[in-house]
Design a protein around this motif. Sequence first.
Motif, PDB file in Angstrom:
ATOM      1  N   LEU A   1       0.849  -1.181   0.000  1.00  0.00           N
ATOM      2  CA  LEU A   1       0.000   0.000   0.000  1.00  0.00           C
ATOM      3  C   LEU A   1       0.889   1.237   0.000  1.00  0.00           C
ATOM      4  O   LEU A   1       1.712   1.409   0.901  1.00  0.00           O
ATOM      5  N   GLN A   2       0.741   2.068  -1.006  1.00  0.00           N
ATOM      6  CA  GLN A   2       1.511   3.301  -1.092  1.00  0.00           C
ATOM      7  C   GLN A   2       0.631   4.452  -0.642  1.00  0.00           C
ATOM      8  O   GLN A   2      -0.424   4.699  -1.223  1.00  0.00           O
ATOM      9  N   SER A   3       1.055   5.136   0.418  1.00  0.00           N
ATOM     10  CA  SER A   3       0.280   6.237   0.962  1.00  0.00           C
ATOM     11  C   SER A   3       1.189   7.171   1.757  1.00  0.00           C
ATOM     12  O   SER A   3       2.187   6.730   2.331  1.00  0.00           O
ATOM     13  N   LYS A   4       0.825   8.438   1.779  1.00  0.00           N
ATOM     14  CA  LYS A   4       1.537   9.416   2.594  1.00  0.00           C
ATOM     15  C   LYS A   4       0.699   9.831   3.799  1.00  0.00           C
ATOM     16  O   LYS A   4       1.060  10.742   4.526  1.00  0.00           O
ATOM     17  N   ALA A   5      -0.416   9.147   4.016  1.00  0.00           N
ATOM     18  CA  ALA A   5      -1.317   9.496   5.119  1.00  0.00           C
ATOM     19  C   ALA A   5      -0.637   9.256   6.470  1.00  0.00           C
ATOM     20  O   ALA A   5       0.088   8.282   6.664  1.00  0.00           O
ATOM     21  N   LYS A   6      -0.889  10.166   7.399  1.00  0.00           N
ATOM     22  CA  LYS A   6      -0.275  10.110   8.719  1.00  0.00           C
ATOM     23  C   LYS A   6      -0.696   8.859   9.498  1.00  0.00           C
ATOM     24  O   LYS A   6       0.067   8.345  10.306  1.00  0.00           O
ATOM     25  N   ILE A   7      -1.887   8.349   9.236  1.00  0.00           N
ATOM     26  CA  ILE A   7      -2.393   7.195   9.982  1.00  0.00           C
ATOM     27  C   ILE A   7      -1.483   5.975   9.814  1.00  0.00           C
ATOM     28  O   ILE A   7      -1.294   5.206  10.750  1.00  0.00           O
ATOM     29  N   PHE A   8      -0.863   5.828   8.645  1.00  0.00           N
ATOM     30  CA  PHE A   8      -0.002   4.671   8.420  1.00  0.00           C
ATOM     31  C   PHE A   8       1.311   4.794   9.198  1.00  0.00           C
ATOM     32  O   PHE A   8       1.853   3.792   9.650  1.00  0.00           O
ATOM     33  N   THR A   9       1.788   6.018   9.393  1.00  0.00           N
ATOM     34  CA  THR A   9       2.963   6.229  10.247  1.00  0.00           C
ATOM     35  C   THR A   9       2.613   5.863  11.686  1.00  0.00           C
ATOM     36  O   THR A   9       3.412   5.230  12.384  1.00  0.00           O
ATOM     37  N   GLU A  10       1.413   6.260  12.113  1.00  0.00           N
ATOM     38  CA  GLU A  10       0.973   5.929  13.473  1.00  0.00           C
ATOM     39  C   GLU A  10       0.813   4.417  13.645  1.00  0.00           C
ATOM     40  O   GLU A  10       1.210   3.855  14.671  1.00  0.00           O
ATOM     41  N   LEU A  11       0.244   3.759  12.646  1.00  0.00           N
ATOM     42  CA  LEU A  11       0.090   2.293  12.713  1.00  0.00           C
ATOM     43  C   LEU A  11       1.446   1.600  12.701  1.00  0.00           C
ATOM     44  O   LEU A  11       1.623   0.570  13.357  1.00  0.00           O
ATOM     45  N   GLU A  12       2.404   2.164  11.980  1.00  0.00           N
ATOM     46  CA  GLU A  12       3.752   1.587  11.949  1.00  0.00           C
ATOM     47  C   GLU A  12       4.399   1.679  13.330  1.00  0.00           C
ATOM     48  O   GLU A  12       5.067   0.746  13.779  1.00  0.00           O
ATOM     49  N   GLU A  13       4.189   2.795  14.030  1.00  0.00           N
ATOM     50  CA  GLU A  13       4.740   2.955  15.372  1.00  0.00           C
ATOM     51  C   GLU A  13       4.136   1.948  16.353  1.00  0.00           C
ATOM     52  O   GLU A  13       4.779   1.542  17.311  1.00  0.00           O
ATOM     53  N   LEU A  14       2.893   1.537  16.086  1.00  0.00           N
ATOM     54  CA  LEU A  14       2.216   0.554  16.938  1.00  0.00           C
ATOM     55  C   LEU A  14       2.446  -0.886  16.466  1.00  0.00           C
ATOM     56  O   LEU A  14       1.859  -1.824  17.001  1.00  0.00           O
ATOM     57  N   ASP A  15       3.289  -1.065  15.456  1.00  0.00           N
ATOM     58  CA  ASP A  15       3.651  -2.373  14.884  1.00  0.00           C
ATOM     59  C   ASP A  15       2.501  -3.076  14.177  1.00  0.00           C
ATOM     60  O   ASP A  15       2.490  -4.303  14.056  1.00  0.00           O
ATOM     61  N   TYR A  16       1.515  -2.335  13.691  1.00  0.00           N
ATOM     62  CA  TYR A  16       0.440  -2.918  12.900  1.00  0.00           C
ATOM     63  C   TYR A  16       0.847  -3.062  11.434  1.00  0.00           C
ATOM     64  O   TYR A  16       0.293  -3.878  10.711  1.00  0.00           O
ATOM     65  N   CYS A  17       1.811  -2.261  10.996  1.00  0.00           N
ATOM     66  CA  CYS A  17       2.304  -2.351   9.621  1.00  0.00           C
ATOM     67  C   CYS A  17       3.782  -1.993   9.605  1.00  0.00           C
ATOM     68  O   CYS A  17       4.324  -1.508  10.594  1.00  0.00           O
ATOM     69  N   ALA A  18       4.417  -2.259   8.470  1.00  0.00           N
ATOM     70  CA  ALA A  18       5.845  -1.976   8.320  1.00  0.00           C
ATOM     71  C   ALA A  18       6.117  -1.515   6.894  1.00  0.00           C
ATOM     72  O   ALA A  18       5.429  -1.936   5.958  1.00  0.00           O
ATOM     73  N   LYS A  19       7.115  -0.656   6.751  1.00  0.00           N
ATOM     74  CA  LYS A  19       7.530  -0.230   5.419  1.00  0.00           C
ATOM     75  C   LYS A  19       8.366  -1.339   4.788  1.00  0.00           C
ATOM     76  O   LYS A  19       9.209  -1.932   5.452  1.00  0.00           O
ATOM     77  N   GLU A  20       8.092  -1.614   3.532  1.00  0.00           N
ATOM     78  CA  GLU A  20       8.838  -2.638   2.807  1.00  0.00           C
ATOM     79  C   GLU A  20       9.181  -2.135   1.419  1.00  0.00           C
ATOM     80  O   GLU A  20       8.557  -1.203   0.912  1.00  0.00           O
ATOM     81  N   GLU A  21      10.179  -2.759   0.811  1.00  0.00           N
ATOM     82  CA  GLU A  21      10.570  -2.464  -0.567  1.00  0.00           C
ATOM     83  C   GLU A  21      10.632  -3.753  -1.362  1.00  0.00           C
ATOM     84  O   GLU A  21      11.094  -4.777  -0.857  1.00  0.00           O
ATOM     85  N   ILE A  22      10.154  -3.692  -2.587  1.00  0.00           N
ATOM     86  CA  ILE A  22      10.206  -4.829  -3.502  1.00  0.00           C
ATOM     87  C   ILE A  22      10.917  -4.354  -4.760  1.00  0.00           C
ATOM     88  O   ILE A  22      10.615  -3.282  -5.281  1.00  0.00           O
ATOM     89  N   THR A  23      11.877  -5.146  -5.239  1.00  0.00           N
ATOM     90  CA  THR A  23      12.568  -4.820  -6.484  1.00  0.00           C
ATOM     91  C   THR A  23      12.015  -5.693  -7.597  1.00  0.00           C
ATOM     92  O   THR A  23      12.038  -6.921  -7.507  1.00  0.00           O
ATOM     93  N   LEU A  24      11.481  -5.040  -8.607  1.00  0.00           N
ATOM     94  CA  LEU A  24      10.963  -5.742  -9.778  1.00  0.00           C
ATOM     95  C   LEU A  24      12.090  -5.812 -10.801  1.00  0.00           C
ATOM     96  O   LEU A  24      12.619  -4.789 -11.225  1.00  0.00           O
TER      97      LEU A  24
END
Length: 77
Positions: free
Chosen positions: A22-45
């Motif tokens: 999921l690509q987003s700049k919304a602040k809610i995803f940063t907050e969820l990342e701090e709570l360990d509900y999601c994580a930033k990942e990278e995929i190389t095609l």
Amino acid sequence: MNKKAFDALGRLFEAQMKGELLQSKAKIFTELEELDYCAKEEITLSGVFPVIVSGYAITMFGHMTYCQECADRCLDD
């Protein structure tokens, strides 16, 4: 869990089911990342010109929390 966080987890869950990040700049995803509900990942095609795709992915903790919250909300209805 508030509705905004629940909806964001739903978007992450949907992206996981599609095999996407999921690509987003919304602040809610940063907050969820701090709570360990999601994580930033990278995929190389790979290919002639490799492309790096970055975004958020739901974690196992986020997945379990979302499913439990869905069950609780269904019981409330």
